[in-house]
Design a protein around this motif. Structure first.
Motif: not given
Length: 182
Positions: A69, A42, A40, A35, A10
Protein backbone atom coordinates in the motif's frame (compact mmCIF):
# COMPACT_ATOMS: atom_id res chain seq x y z
CA UNK A 1 -6.61 -20.99 -8.26
CA UNK A 2 -6.34 -17.42 -7.02
CA UNK A 3 -6.66 -16.53 -3.33
CA UNK A 4 -5.12 -14.14 -0.82
CA UNK A 5 -6.18 -11.08 1.15
CA UNK A 6 -6.61 -8.76 -1.85
CA UNK A 7 -10.06 -8.47 -3.42
CA UNK A 8 -10.97 -8.28 -7.10
CA UNK A 9 -11.11 -4.47 -6.74
CA UNK A 10 -7.36 -4.45 -5.89
CA UNK A 11 -6.04 -6.18 -9.02
CA UNK A 12 -6.85 -7.81 -12.35
CA UNK A 13 -5.37 -11.05 -13.59
CA UNK A 14 -4.72 -11.92 -17.25
CA UNK A 15 -5.05 -15.66 -17.31
CA UNK A 16 -7.14 -17.68 -14.93
CA UNK A 17 -7.17 -20.53 -15.55
CA UNK A 18 -3.73 -20.68 -17.16
CA UNK A 19 -3.45 -22.86 -20.25
CA UNK A 20 0.06 -23.95 -21.28
CA UNK A 21 0.04 -25.11 -24.92
CA UNK A 22 1.34 -28.59 -25.77
CA UNK A 23 5.07 -28.66 -26.45
CA UNK A 24 5.84 -25.60 -24.30
CA UNK A 25 7.12 -25.58 -20.75
CA UNK A 26 5.99 -22.19 -19.48
CA UNK A 27 2.94 -20.00 -19.22
CA UNK A 28 2.52 -16.44 -18.07
CA UNK A 29 0.03 -14.87 -15.73
CA UNK A 30 0.05 -11.07 -15.44
CA UNK A 31 -1.34 -9.38 -12.36
CA UNK A 32 -2.12 -5.66 -12.69
CA UNK A 33 -2.43 -3.77 -9.42
CA UNK A 34 -5.20 -1.16 -9.10
CA UNK A 35 -3.87 1.93 -7.29
CA UNK A 36 -6.82 3.12 -5.23
CA UNK A 37 -6.90 6.03 -2.80
CA UNK A 38 -7.51 3.88 0.27
CA UNK A 39 -5.11 3.68 3.17
CA UNK A 40 -5.13 -0.03 3.89
CA UNK A 41 -2.81 -2.83 4.92
CA UNK A 42 -0.55 -4.61 2.43
CA UNK A 43 -2.50 -7.35 0.64
CA UNK A 44 -1.60 -10.58 -1.12
CA UNK A 45 -2.57 -12.35 -4.33
CA UNK A 46 -1.76 -16.07 -4.09
CA UNK A 47 -1.69 -18.05 -7.35
CA UNK A 48 -1.64 -21.83 -6.96
CA UNK A 49 -1.04 -24.01 -10.02
CA UNK A 50 -3.28 -27.04 -9.97
CA UNK A 51 -2.45 -30.58 -11.09
CA UNK A 52 -1.83 -30.51 -14.85
CA UNK A 53 -3.30 -32.95 -17.35
CA UNK A 54 -0.72 -34.86 -19.46
CA UNK A 55 2.18 -33.04 -17.79
CA UNK A 56 4.19 -32.86 -14.59
CA UNK A 57 3.87 -29.85 -12.35
CA UNK A 58 7.17 -28.22 -11.39
CA UNK A 59 8.06 -26.36 -8.23
CA UNK A 60 7.33 -23.94 -6.84
CA UNK A 61 3.68 -24.16 -7.77
CA UNK A 62 2.41 -21.55 -5.28
CA UNK A 63 3.35 -17.92 -5.97
CA UNK A 64 2.51 -15.00 -3.67
CA UNK A 65 2.40 -11.41 -4.87
CA UNK A 66 2.32 -8.75 -2.14
CA UNK A 67 0.59 -5.49 -3.01
CA UNK A 68 2.36 -2.80 -0.99
CA UNK A 69 0.00 0.00 0.00
CA UNK A 70 1.39 3.40 -0.99
CA UNK A 71 -1.34 5.52 0.61
CA UNK A 72 -1.13 7.14 4.04
CA UNK A 73 -4.01 8.57 6.08
CA UNK A 74 -3.60 11.99 7.71
CA UNK A 75 -6.21 12.71 10.37
CA UNK A 76 -6.42 16.20 11.87
CA UNK A 77 -8.26 17.19 15.02
CA UNK A 78 -8.75 20.40 16.99
CA UNK A 79 -8.45 20.58 20.76
CA UNK A 80 -8.46 22.99 23.65
CA UNK A 81 -10.71 25.72 24.96
CA UNK A 82 -10.70 27.75 21.79
CA UNK A 83 -11.82 27.94 18.23
CA UNK A 84 -9.94 27.68 14.99
CA UNK A 85 -9.43 25.92 11.70
CA UNK A 86 -6.73 23.86 9.98
CA UNK A 87 -6.28 23.98 6.21
CA UNK A 88 -3.86 22.94 3.50
CA UNK A 89 -2.59 25.54 0.99
CA UNK A 90 -4.93 26.60 -1.82
CA UNK A 91 -4.77 24.12 -4.68
CA UNK A 92 -3.21 21.32 -2.58
CA UNK A 93 -4.89 18.01 -3.33
CA UNK A 94 -6.52 16.42 -1.55
CA UNK A 95 -7.38 19.41 0.61
CA UNK A 96 -8.03 19.40 4.33
CA UNK A 97 -10.46 21.97 5.70
CA UNK A 98 -10.99 21.20 9.36
CA UNK A 99 -12.82 23.67 11.55
CA UNK A 100 -14.54 23.76 14.90
CA UNK A 101 -18.01 22.32 14.49
CA UNK A 102 -17.20 20.80 11.12
CA UNK A 103 -17.85 17.21 10.12
CA UNK A 104 -15.07 14.77 10.94
CA UNK A 105 -14.93 13.74 7.26
CA UNK A 106 -13.46 17.16 6.46
CA UNK A 107 -10.57 16.54 8.83
CA UNK A 108 -8.75 13.74 7.07
CA UNK A 109 -7.27 12.88 3.70
CA UNK A 110 -5.19 10.14 2.10
CA UNK A 111 -1.81 11.01 0.55
CA UNK A 112 0.79 9.04 -1.37
CA UNK A 113 3.70 7.77 0.67
CA UNK A 114 6.43 10.43 0.88
CA UNK A 115 4.15 13.45 0.34
CA UNK A 116 4.91 16.54 2.44
CA UNK A 117 1.70 18.15 3.65
CA UNK A 118 1.70 21.72 4.95
CA UNK A 119 -1.04 22.53 7.46
CA UNK A 120 -1.92 25.97 8.76
CA UNK A 121 -3.80 26.51 12.03
CA UNK A 122 -5.78 29.75 12.29
CA UNK A 123 -7.47 30.85 15.52
CA UNK A 124 -11.01 32.21 15.18
CA UNK A 125 -11.92 35.31 17.22
CA UNK A 126 -15.48 35.31 18.52
CA UNK A 127 -17.55 37.18 21.03
CA UNK A 128 -16.41 34.65 23.64
CA UNK A 129 -12.86 35.98 23.58
CA UNK A 130 -9.66 36.08 21.61
CA UNK A 131 -8.49 32.62 20.67
CA UNK A 132 -4.82 31.77 20.34
CA UNK A 133 -3.04 28.90 18.59
CA UNK A 134 -1.00 27.02 21.23
CA UNK A 135 0.80 24.10 19.58
CA UNK A 136 0.66 20.91 17.52
CA UNK A 137 0.85 17.37 18.81
CA UNK A 138 1.30 14.31 16.64
CA UNK A 139 2.93 10.94 16.11
CA UNK A 140 6.09 9.70 14.41
CA UNK A 141 9.55 10.98 13.52
CA UNK A 142 8.43 12.84 10.37
CA UNK A 143 6.29 15.15 12.45
CA UNK A 144 8.14 18.49 12.61
CA UNK A 145 5.53 20.80 14.07
CA UNK A 146 5.65 22.74 17.32
CA UNK A 147 4.41 26.16 18.34
CA UNK A 148 4.32 27.70 14.86
CA UNK A 149 0.86 27.80 13.26
CA UNK A 150 2.40 26.19 10.16
CA UNK A 151 3.06 22.47 10.34
CA UNK A 152 4.83 20.29 7.73
CA UNK A 153 4.03 16.59 7.97
CA UNK A 154 5.92 13.91 6.02
CA UNK A 155 3.44 11.19 5.05
CA UNK A 156 5.67 8.14 5.45
CA UNK A 157 3.12 6.48 7.75
CA UNK A 158 -0.43 7.06 8.92
CA UNK A 159 -0.49 10.22 10.99
CA UNK A 160 -2.73 11.85 13.58
CA UNK A 161 -2.06 15.52 14.33
CA UNK A 162 -3.89 17.88 16.67
CA UNK A 163 -3.94 21.69 16.63
CA UNK A 164 -4.56 23.05 20.12
CA UNK A 165 -6.20 26.42 20.67
CA UNK A 166 -6.83 28.41 23.86
CA UNK A 167 -8.74 31.50 24.75
CA UNK A 168 -7.08 34.58 26.20
CA UNK A 169 -10.34 35.81 27.63
CA UNK A 170 -12.59 38.70 26.76
CA UNK A 171 -11.04 42.11 26.10
CA UNK A 172 -12.98 45.11 27.32
CA UNK A 173 -12.10 48.65 26.23
CA UNK A 174 -12.08 51.26 28.96
CA UNK A 175 -11.07 54.96 28.69
CA UNK A 176 -7.42 55.55 27.76
CA UNK A 177 -6.64 56.84 31.22
CA UNK A 178 -7.25 53.36 32.57
CA UNK A 179 -6.13 51.16 29.61
CA UNK A 180 -7.27 47.73 28.57
CA UNK A 181 -8.33 44.93 30.86
CA UNK A 182 -8.34 41.25 30.05
Amino acid sequence: TVSGTATAADYSISASPLTIPAGTRFGTISVTVVDDQLAEANETVVVTLGTPINATRGTPFVHTLTIIDNDRLLAVSLAGRGSGSVTTPAGFSPAIDCYTGGPVSQCSAVYLNGTQVTLTATPTPTSEGIFHFEDWTGNGTGFTCATSPTCVVLMDQARQVTARFSTWGTITYVPSSVGFTM
